[in-house]
Enzyme design. Structure first.
Site, PDB file in Angstrom:
ATOM      1  N   LYS A   1       0.703  -1.167  -0.033  1.00 61.90           N
ATOM      2  CA  LYS A   1      -0.145   0.022   0.074  1.00 61.90           C
ATOM      3  C   LYS A   1       0.939   1.198   0.145  1.00 61.90           C
ATOM      4  O   LYS A   1       1.726   1.436   1.010  1.00 61.90           O
ATOM      5  CB  LYS A   1      -0.915  -0.105   1.081  1.00 61.90           C
ATOM      6  CG  LYS A   1      -1.797   1.311   1.193  1.00 61.90           C
ATOM      7  CD  LYS A   1      -2.810   1.269   2.321  1.00 61.90           C
ATOM      8  CE  LYS A   1      -2.441   2.469   3.236  1.00 61.90           C
ATOM      9  NZ  LYS A   1      -3.389   3.616   3.443  1.00 61.90           N
TER      10      LYS A   1
ATOM     11  N   THR B   1      -8.355   3.956  12.116  1.00 59.04           N
ATOM     12  CA  THR B   1      -8.780   4.684  13.124  1.00 59.04           C
ATOM     13  C   THR B   1     -10.070   4.341  13.741  1.00 59.04           C
ATOM     14  O   THR B   1     -10.306   4.149  15.187  1.00 59.04           O
ATOM     15  CB  THR B   1      -8.530   6.258  13.207  1.00 59.04           C
ATOM     16  OG1 THR B   1      -7.400   6.359  12.394  1.00 59.04           O
ATOM     17  CG2 THR B   1      -8.651   7.064  14.324  1.00 59.04           C
TER      18      THR B   1
HETATM   19  C1  LIG Z   1      -3.460   2.220   8.321  1.00 57.11           C
HETATM   20  C2  LIG Z   1      -3.388   2.995   7.180  1.00 57.11           C
HETATM   21  O1  LIG Z   1      -3.183   2.682   6.071  1.00 57.11           O
HETATM   22  C3  LIG Z   1      -4.260   4.413   7.302  1.00 57.11           C
HETATM   23  O2  LIG Z   1      -3.165   5.037   6.944  1.00 57.11           O
HETATM   24  C4  LIG Z   1      -5.208   4.383   6.592  1.00 57.11           C
HETATM   25  O3  LIG Z   1      -5.015   5.202   5.426  1.00 57.11           O
HETATM   26  C5  LIG Z   1      -6.620   4.486   7.434  1.00 57.11           C
HETATM   27  O4  LIG Z   1      -6.953   5.799   7.742  1.00 57.11           O
HETATM   28  P1  LIG Z   1      -7.785   5.762   8.801  1.00 57.11           P
HETATM   29  O5  LIG Z   1      -7.101   5.646  10.103  1.00 57.11           O
HETATM   30  O6  LIG Z   1      -8.530   7.146   8.728  1.00 57.11           O
HETATM   31  O7  LIG Z   1      -9.122   5.036   8.704  1.00 57.11           O
END
Ligand SMILES: CC(=O)[C@@H](O)[C@H](O)COP(=O)(O)O
Length: 255
Positions: A94, A205
């Site tokens: 990713k 999150t």
């Molecule tokens: C864990 C990860 O890859 C984060 O950088 C992702 O983009 C998710 O974002 P949120 O925490 O806002 O769900």
């Protein structure tokens, strides 16, 4: 959904950071049945606790999607991806190249450049991008087979800030897997993403920092299932005027 020749039946990818404990993360993965988890190289190598964490993730049976979270340049992201490939024994990555410190917005120019370098090197790249059609086209030209437009800034829990742009992406890239990455805050956001025709969501999150992460992981899994079922069931068009849902013909006349 098939991504890079892998069949994925649960349209939800889960981040692995910020949980109250590894045990709760493990339960959250189980509760959501998710088949793909993303993990940052920094987490894995930090302070020698990485090995146990890695063993726990492996025990879930989920595909590991390493990420380049926190990288701000092409070189940093490419090097991080190469280290992640060795450490996690996967060519999935990713790709995050952060361009702005305040909203963690991707630097899409660096993203396309890094994606081209990595796909040429045999990586299967999942690019974290803005919801921009041209950037999407450039990433596909660079060899990406999936696009990951943001919903809102990482960690903000704002939900989908630009649903129209996501709808446009869906129409423009009908055959490309689209995964909304970042900003999902509530199950209703997950439903909305799936109702827009997205193929999956990636979130961290909202689950990790919920009062009950395991309960929220389950709620999000139910939400993506409901949203997907709604999308493929061809919802009615919205109307500006009322239309009686009960037939008016044949009503008895009261004298
Ligand atoms: C864990 C990860 O890859 C984060 O950088 C992702 O983009 C998710 O974002 P949120 O925490 O806002 O769900």
């Amino acid at each position: 959904m098939k991504i890079y020749d892998v069949d994925i039946s649960v349209p939800m990818f889960l981040g692995t950071a910020q949980y109250p404990s590894p045990a709760i993360l493990h339960q959250a993965i189980r509760a959501s049945d998710c088949e793909v988890v993303t993990v940052s190289l920094r987490r894995e190598t930090a302070d020698g606790t990485g090995a146990g964490f890695w063993d726990m993730l492996r025990a879930t049976g989920a595909h590991i999607l390493p990420n380049t979270a926190g990288c701000h340049s092409v070189q940093e992201a490419v090097t991080t991806a190469q280290m992640a490939r060795e450490l996690f024994a996967t060519d999935w990555i990713k790709l995050e190249v952060i361009g702005h410190a305040d909203n963690l917005q991707p630097d899409v120019f660096a993203l396309v450049e890094a994606a081209r370098i990595l796909t040429t090197d045999g990586f299967k790249v999942f690019p974290y991008m803005t919801d921009d059609l041209i950037v999407g086209e450039k990433l596909l030209e660079a060899g990406c087979e999936v696009l990951m437009p943001w919903g809102a800034p990482i960690g903000s829990g704002q939900g989908l800030r630009t649903p129209d742009a996501l709808r446009t992406m869906r129409a423009h890239f009908p055959d490309v897997p689209l995964i909304v990455d970042a900003g999902i805050g509530r199950p209703s956001d997950a439903i909305q993403a799936m109702e827009l025709g997205m193929d999956a969501i990636l979130l961290n999150t909202a689950v990790a920092k919920a009062g009950d992460p395991v309960g929220m992981a389950r709620a999000m899994a139910l939400a993506v299932e409901a949203g997907r079922a709604g999308f493929i069931s061809d919802p009615i068009d919205r109307r500006d005027v009322a239309v009686p849902s009960t037939p008016v013909l044949g009503l008895a006349e009261l004298m």
